[in-house]
Design a protein around this motif. Sequence first.
Motif, short mmCIF file in Angstrom:
data_model
loop_
_atom_site.label_atom_id
_atom_site.label_comp_id
_atom_site.label_asym_id
_atom_site.label_seq_id
_atom_site.Cartn_x
_atom_site.Cartn_y
_atom_site.Cartn_z
N LEU A 1 2.03 9.65 53.53
CA LEU A 1 2.64 10.95 53.22
C LEU A 1 2.81 11.79 54.48
O LEU A 1 3.83 12.47 54.67
N LEU A 2 1.80 11.78 55.35
CA LEU A 2 1.89 12.55 56.59
C LEU A 2 3.02 12.04 57.47
O LEU A 2 3.79 12.83 58.04
N ASP A 3 3.11 10.72 57.57
CA ASP A 3 4.17 10.13 58.40
C ASP A 3 5.55 10.43 57.82
O ASP A 3 6.52 10.64 58.56
N LYS A 4 5.64 10.47 56.50
CA LYS A 4 6.92 10.73 55.83
C LYS A 4 7.38 12.18 56.03
O LYS A 4 8.59 12.46 56.05
N HIS A 5 6.44 13.09 56.20
CA HIS A 5 6.77 14.52 56.31
C HIS A 5 6.69 15.03 57.74
O HIS A 5 6.60 16.25 57.95
N GLN A 6 6.70 14.16 58.72
CA GLN A 6 6.65 14.64 60.10
C GLN A 6 7.91 15.43 60.44
O GLN A 6 8.99 15.17 59.91
N VAL A 7 7.74 16.41 61.32
CA VAL A 7 8.82 17.33 61.67
C VAL A 7 9.18 17.12 63.14
O VAL A 7 8.32 17.23 64.01
N PRO A 8 10.46 16.79 63.43
CA PRO A 8 10.88 16.62 64.83
C PRO A 8 10.95 17.99 65.53
O PRO A 8 10.97 19.03 64.87
N PRO A 9 10.96 18.00 66.87
CA PRO A 9 10.92 16.83 67.76
C PRO A 9 9.49 16.35 68.01
O PRO A 9 8.53 17.09 67.80
N TYR B 1 3.03 20.52 55.77
CA TYR B 1 1.59 20.31 55.58
C TYR B 1 1.17 20.67 54.16
O TYR B 1 0.44 19.92 53.50
N LEU B 2 1.67 21.79 53.65
CA LEU B 2 1.35 22.21 52.29
C LEU B 2 1.98 21.27 51.25
O LEU B 2 1.39 21.00 50.20
N GLN B 3 3.17 20.77 51.56
CA GLN B 3 3.82 19.83 50.64
C GLN B 3 3.02 18.54 50.52
O GLN B 3 2.86 18.00 49.42
#
Length: 340
Positions: free
Chosen positions: A104-112, A125-127
């Motif tokens: 889940l963390l890897d799926k919701h990572q935010v670029p850059p 993070y909350l999601q």
Amino acid sequence: MTKEQEPHWSDILKRRIINSTKGERSEEETRAEETELFTKYYTEWKEGGDRDKSYKDIPRFYYRLPAEDEVLLQKLREESRAVFLQRKSRELLDNEELQNLWFLLDKHQVPPVSGEEAMISYEAYLQVGDKAGPKCKKFFTARVYAKLLHNDPYGRISIMQFFNYVMRKVWLHQTRIGLSLYDVAGQGYLRESDLENYILELIPTLPQLDGLEKSFYSFYVCTAVRKFFFFLDPLRTGKIKIQDILACSFLDDLLELRDEELSKESQESNWFSAPSALRVYGQYLNLDKDHNGMLSKEELSRYGTATLTSVFLDRVFQECLTYDGEMVHLYWIFTHLEIC
């Protein structure tokens, strides 16, 4: 309207005497009545009576520990602690849940990407916290996020740092539960015998100690336990807090021996490794020239570079149990010297 005149005390006393002589009661009846009245008034006083009903709502905060002869109470307490620890263990994340959290963390990572680290924003993070399940809820708070927030210009945190934080927390709780199983008194302390049992049962789970012979286990346990008690029990109370064991790095060093690919350099610098324990034991055997399992002052004086003074040796032999002028608990003393 005139106030009715109150009877004189002497008249009251006379009437009381007359009434008491009319109905002759036995001494047992009188005592029974006194006991009943005492119980009534004492109960009202203890519960606060009508003065303050909140006394009845205050919970009991002290429970006496069962005595040694109260076998049933001791068994009940042990069983209660075991059930409590099992419940706490089920509240921890297992491997599958940790893997799901990482996904889940890897799926919701935010670029850059910051360097080589994937980052996540507070909204994402909350999601993740909403999707990760109830067991993970305690990790997804503003306090935890603020702890891991550094100098990212976008106000994000590292996914790897957060995951390592969760892993560390889970490991600490697992280890605390494991240590608490050996806390016979249930007071948050481990006695020397408790810690010895813990380490003895831990040895088969450490691949780096596979080469140790079982006959050497008692000496290894002695070496390991001395390290903990020398630093964590400075007042020599014979017990150390489980919290102190978790806070120091000794347990990390001991559990590092689970790594099957631990380098030779790391083993040499680790007090709990097999080479280190064998080195200490070898030095002890070299000092014991007559091989009787004990050390005399002359034998102990050759320790290291023979810098131990006669005053120090005299004091050691005054404090420790001796037999015919030789140290009985030699290995105990030698591990103290080696630690120093």
